[in-house]
Design a protein around this motif. Structure first.
Motif, PDB file in Angstrom:
ATOM      1  N   UNK A  29     -11.097  10.865   1.886  1.00  0.00           N
ATOM      2  CA  UNK A  29     -11.898   9.736   2.377  1.00  0.00           C
ATOM      3  C   UNK A  29     -13.217   9.619   1.611  1.00  0.00           C
ATOM      4  N   UNK A  30     -13.840  10.751   1.281  1.00  0.00           N
ATOM      5  CA  UNK A  30     -15.090  10.741   0.512  1.00  0.00           C
ATOM      6  C   UNK A  30     -14.873  10.282  -0.923  1.00  0.00           C
ATOM      7  N   UNK A  31     -13.710  10.602  -1.481  1.00  0.00           N
ATOM      8  CA  UNK A  31     -13.437  10.312  -2.885  1.00  0.00           C
ATOM      9  C   UNK A  31     -13.025   8.868  -3.154  1.00  0.00           C
ATOM     10  N   UNK A  32     -12.465   8.189  -2.163  1.00  0.00           N
ATOM     11  CA  UNK A  32     -11.924   6.846  -2.394  1.00  0.00           C
ATOM     12  C   UNK A  32     -12.230   5.948  -1.202  1.00  0.00           C
ATOM     13  N   UNK A  33     -13.112   4.951  -1.383  1.00  0.00           N
ATOM     14  CA  UNK A  33     -13.452   4.054  -0.266  1.00  0.00           C
ATOM     15  C   UNK A  33     -12.289   3.163   0.176  1.00  0.00           C
ATOM     16  N   UNK A  34     -11.240   3.099  -0.608  1.00  0.00           N
ATOM     17  CA  UNK A  34     -10.079   2.284  -0.253  1.00  0.00           C
ATOM     18  C   UNK A  34      -9.123   2.988   0.695  1.00  0.00           C
ATOM     19  N   UNK A  35      -9.369   4.259   0.955  1.00  0.00           N
ATOM     20  CA  UNK A  35      -8.503   5.018   1.851  1.00  0.00           C
ATOM     21  C   UNK A  35      -9.017   4.903   3.280  1.00  0.00           C
ATOM     22  N   UNK A  36      -8.111   4.682   4.210  1.00  0.00           N
ATOM     23  CA  UNK A  36      -8.467   4.592   5.624  1.00  0.00           C
ATOM     24  C   UNK A  36      -7.716   5.659   6.391  1.00  0.00           C
ATOM     25  N   UNK A  37      -8.314   6.134   7.467  1.00  0.00           N
ATOM     26  CA  UNK A  37      -7.718   7.166   8.303  1.00  0.00           C
ATOM     27  C   UNK A  37      -7.101   6.542   9.545  1.00  0.00           C
ATOM     28  N   UNK A  38      -5.900   6.962   9.862  1.00  0.00           N
ATOM     29  CA  UNK A  38      -5.232   6.542  11.081  1.00  0.00           C
ATOM     30  C   UNK A  38      -4.973   7.787  11.914  1.00  0.00           C
ATOM     31  N   UNK A  39      -5.576   7.858  13.087  1.00  0.00           N
ATOM     32  CA  UNK A  39      -5.411   9.024  13.962  1.00  0.00           C
ATOM     33  C   UNK A  39      -4.128   8.848  14.772  1.00  0.00           C
ATOM     34  N   UNK A  44       0.813  -1.198   0.000  1.00  0.00           N
ATOM     35  CA  UNK A  44       0.000   0.000   0.000  1.00  0.00           C
ATOM     36  C   UNK A  44       0.846   1.247   0.000  1.00  0.00           C
ATOM     37  N   UNK A  45       0.188   2.341   0.233  1.00  0.00           N
ATOM     38  CA  UNK A  45       0.844   3.631   0.235  1.00  0.00           C
ATOM     39  C   UNK A  45       0.443   4.375   1.492  1.00  0.00           C
ATOM     40  N   UNK A  46       1.406   4.947   2.168  1.00  0.00           N
ATOM     41  CA  UNK A  46       1.099   5.742   3.350  1.00  0.00           C
ATOM     42  C   UNK A  46       1.261   7.211   2.978  1.00  0.00           C
ATOM     43  N   UNK A  47       0.230   7.973   3.236  1.00  0.00           N
ATOM     44  CA  UNK A  47       0.242   9.398   2.961  1.00  0.00           C
ATOM     45  C   UNK A  47       0.194  10.135   4.293  1.00  0.00           C
ATOM     46  N   UNK A  48       1.143  11.021   4.518  1.00  0.00           N
ATOM     47  CA  UNK A  48       1.204  11.779   5.764  1.00  0.00           C
ATOM     48  C   UNK A  48       0.834  13.222   5.464  1.00  0.00           C
ATOM     49  N   UNK A  49      -0.179  13.727   6.171  1.00  0.00           N
ATOM     50  CA  UNK A  49      -0.555  15.137   6.057  1.00  0.00           C
ATOM     51  C   UNK A  49       0.021  15.856   7.269  1.00  0.00           C
TER      52      UNK A  49
END
Length: 65
Positions: free
Chosen positions: A39-49, A18-23
């Motif tokens: 998150x709205x645009x791609x159901x395959x993206x998950x959020x990690x708090x 996968x790919x990890x994206x850091x904001x």
């Protein structure tokens, strides 16, 4: 007589999972807005708090913001 040199081994391929994206940006720069849009645009993206060292701000929910 010289010592035989060992042949360098070929690097092993690492399976890509996968790919990890850091904001990362200062407070108020739009990280939450951008992450919601992703998150709205791609159901395959998950959020990690992640964890912060600052005090919780008004309106933030523990484990969500």
């Amino acid at each position: 007589m010289t010592a035989a040199r060992a042949r360098p081994q070929k690097p092993r391929a690492i399976a890509r999972r996968g790919l990890m994206l850091v904001l990362s940006s200062p407070s108020g720069a739009g990280k939450s807005t951008l992450s919601r849009k992703l998150l709205d645009a791609d159901p395959g993206i998950e959020l990690s708090v992640s964890v912060t060292t600052r005090k919780q701000q008004q309106g933030e929910d523990d484990g969500r913001d």
